[in-house]
Enzyme design. Structure first.
Site, PDB file in Angstrom:
ATOM      1  N   TYR A 156       0.841  -1.213   0.000  1.00  0.00           N
ATOM      2  CA  TYR A 156       0.000   0.000   0.000  1.00  0.00           C
ATOM      3  C   TYR A 156       0.871   1.258   0.000  1.00  0.00           C
ATOM      4  CZ  TYR A 156      -3.528   3.188   2.142  1.00  0.00           C
ATOM      5  OH  TYR A 156      -4.384   4.215   2.445  1.00  0.00           O
TER       6      TYR A 156
HETATM    7  N1  LIG Z   1      -9.598   4.406   6.245  1.00  0.00           N
HETATM    8  C1  LIG Z   1      -8.358   4.621   6.627  1.00  0.00           C
HETATM    9  O1  LIG Z   1      -7.976   4.262   7.752  1.00  0.00           O
HETATM   10  C2  LIG Z   1      -7.399   5.328   5.712  1.00  0.00           C
HETATM   11  C3  LIG Z   1      -6.156   5.720   6.220  1.00  0.00           C
HETATM   12  C4  LIG Z   1      -5.261   6.394   5.386  1.00  0.00           C
HETATM   13  C5  LIG Z   1      -5.619   6.668   4.075  1.00  0.00           C
HETATM   14  N2  LIG Z   1      -6.839   6.254   3.598  1.00  0.00           N
HETATM   15  C6  LIG Z   1      -7.160   6.571   2.210  1.00  0.00           C
HETATM   16  O2  LIG Z   1      -8.317   7.374   2.186  1.00  0.00           O
HETATM   17  C7  LIG Z   1      -9.020   7.161   0.955  1.00  0.00           C
HETATM   18  C8  LIG Z   1     -10.471   6.805   1.258  1.00  0.00           C
HETATM   19  O3  LIG Z   1     -10.473   5.596   1.993  1.00  0.00           O
HETATM   20  P1  LIG Z   1     -11.738   5.022   2.763  1.00  0.00           P
HETATM   21  O4  LIG Z   1     -11.231   4.452   4.012  1.00  0.00           O
HETATM   22  O5  LIG Z   1     -12.843   6.004   2.786  1.00  0.00           O
HETATM   23  O6  LIG Z   1     -12.062   3.772   1.813  1.00  0.00           O
HETATM   24  P2  LIG Z   1     -13.417   3.256   1.134  1.00  0.00           P
HETATM   25  O7  LIG Z   1     -13.082   1.921   0.596  1.00  0.00           O
HETATM   26  O8  LIG Z   1     -14.542   3.384   2.077  1.00  0.00           O
HETATM   27  O9  LIG Z   1     -13.609   4.303  -0.047  1.00  0.00           O
HETATM   28  C9  LIG Z   1     -12.765   4.322  -1.154  1.00  0.00           C
HETATM   29  C10 LIG Z   1     -13.607   4.502  -2.383  1.00  0.00           C
HETATM   30  O10 LIG Z   1     -12.744   4.526  -3.534  1.00  0.00           O
HETATM   31  C11 LIG Z   1     -13.382   3.788  -4.554  1.00  0.00           C
HETATM   32  N3  LIG Z   1     -12.392   3.293  -5.508  1.00  0.00           N
HETATM   33  C12 LIG Z   1     -11.403   2.393  -5.280  1.00  0.00           C
HETATM   34  N4  LIG Z   1     -10.752   2.121  -6.399  1.00  0.00           N
HETATM   35  C13 LIG Z   1     -11.335   2.875  -7.375  1.00  0.00           C
HETATM   36  C14 LIG Z   1     -11.108   3.007  -8.775  1.00  0.00           C
HETATM   37  N5  LIG Z   1     -10.163   2.288  -9.409  1.00  0.00           N
HETATM   38  N6  LIG Z   1     -11.895   3.858  -9.482  1.00  0.00           N
HETATM   39  C15 LIG Z   1     -12.870   4.547  -8.855  1.00  0.00           C
HETATM   40  N7  LIG Z   1     -13.144   4.452  -7.545  1.00  0.00           N
HETATM   41  C16 LIG Z   1     -12.378   3.617  -6.814  1.00  0.00           C
HETATM   42  C17 LIG Z   1     -14.092   2.655  -3.825  1.00  0.00           C
HETATM   43  O11 LIG Z   1     -15.123   2.076  -4.605  1.00  0.00           O
HETATM   44  C18 LIG Z   1     -14.603   3.352  -2.583  1.00  0.00           C
HETATM   45  O12 LIG Z   1     -15.901   3.855  -2.731  1.00  0.00           O
HETATM   46  C19 LIG Z   1      -8.272   6.062   0.230  1.00  0.00           C
HETATM   47  O13 LIG Z   1      -7.395   6.625  -0.703  1.00  0.00           O
HETATM   48  C20 LIG Z   1      -7.502   5.371   1.337  1.00  0.00           C
HETATM   49  O14 LIG Z   1      -6.373   4.701   0.860  1.00  0.00           O
HETATM   50  C21 LIG Z   1      -7.726   5.608   4.395  1.00  0.00           C
END
Ligand SMILES: NC(=O)c1ccc[n+]([C@@H]2O[C@H](COP(=O)([O-])OP(=O)(O)OC[C@H]3O[C@@H](n4cnc5c(N)ncnc54)[C@H](O)[C@@H]3O)[C@@H](O)[C@H]2O)c1
Length: 252
Positions: A156
């Site tokens: 990641y």
């Molecule tokens: N949740 C955490 O603890 C955390 C921590 C650090 C960073 N992040 C980052 O924050 C962002 C949001 O994460 P989240 O936790 O809300 O996750 P989530 O899975 O709830 O939401 C991510 C969204 O991105 C969409 N997505 C993924 N791949 C895609 C693609 N190829 N094309 C279009 N849409 C796509 C998914 O369908 C989903 O709706 C992400 O980039 C994640 O890596 C999350």
């Protein structure tokens, strides 16, 4: 009082749920008109319904944004509907969090596609319009784990590290053109998915919370708030930064 993003047009990727939805909600509340994009079409349409009706309903762009043509169509549809684009939030992504040696070639490719290629293509296609108007705000959601090398995050982090690096490179390239590029890097965030993971395997998630001096995950609204600030004209001299929203889990 005029809202901070009144008159601005924003695209938020990965906005069907989680942090992306919270960002979309926040940018809209701050006055922006928005397009939301996601690969999960059903969930994306439900998200749009929650965000508004009639003229207030966001433009919906469904598809896999790691595919160049989908990202290009998202930007074109936004410009067709609203006339321009001021703000791009590269939030689409998500981790496949496991030891590096447990990954398969497919899970590694998916990790990079989701987190890096989505940001590369969306930025690539948003830039011509931002350059034309000599104004733009590109805010990408990265990860604090790139900084503190969290357990099981190597694959990641390879993808998110690419997003951080894209940001610094573009910040320099466009520093004289009114376009800023920044990363908001959260620690573990209190999303629906994280809550489900805690319910299923509390011990596995505990170590990601234990590294946070404030002793809890970030709230989605806390991440959205930083994204909102970096999306404004107020943040005009902030570029090329990776700003952690992490309760102190990596400092400086
Ligand atoms: N949740 C955490 O603890 C955390 C921590 C650090 C960073 N992040 C980052 O924050 C962002 C949001 O994460 P989240 O936790 O809300 O996750 P989530 O899975 O709830 O939401 C991510 C969204 O991105 C969409 N997505 C993924 N791949 C895609 C693609 N190829 N094309 C279009 N849409 C796509 C998914 O369908 C989903 O709706 C992400 O980039 C994640 O890596 C999350």
């Amino acid at each position: 009082m005029t809202k901070m993003l009144e008159g601005r047009i924003a695209v938020v990727t990965g906005a069907a749920q989680g942090i992306g939805f919270a960002i979309a909600e926040r940018l809209q509340a701050d006055g922006a008109r928005i397009a939301i994009a996601d690969v999960d079409e059903g969930q994306l349409n439900r998200a749009a319904d929650r965000l508004g009706a009639g003229d207030d309903r966001p433009l919906v762009c469904a598809g896999d944004l790691s595919r160049e043509t989908v990202a290009r169509d998202m930007i074109e549809a936004t410009i067709t509907r609203f006339g321009t684009i001021d703000i791009l939030v590269n939030n689409a992504g998500g981790g496949i969090i496991q030891p590096f040696v447990d990954h398969t070639p497919e899970s590694l490719r998916t990790t990079v596609d989701r987190n890096l290629w989505t940001a590369v293509w969306a930025t690539f296609y948003a830039l011509p319009e931002m350059r034309r108007k000599r104004y733009g705000r590109v805010v990408s959601v990265g990860a604090d784990s790139v900084r503190n090398g969290l357990w099981n995050h190597a694959g990641y982090n390879a993808a998110k590290g690419g997003v951080h690096a894209l940001t610094t490179g573009l910040a320099r390239e466009f520093a004289l053109e009114g376009i800023t590029f920044n990363v908001v890097a959260p620690c573990i965030v209190n999303t629906e998915r994280v809550r489900a993971a805690v319910a299923q395997a509390p011990e596995a998630v505990k170590k990601y919370i234990d590294v946070v001096p404030m002793g809890r995950p970030a709230e989605m609204a806390e991440v959205a708030s930083m994204v909102a600030y970096l999306s404004t004209g107020e943040a005009s001299f902030v570029t090329g930064q990776v700003i952690s929203v992490n309760g102190g889990s990596a400092m400086l």
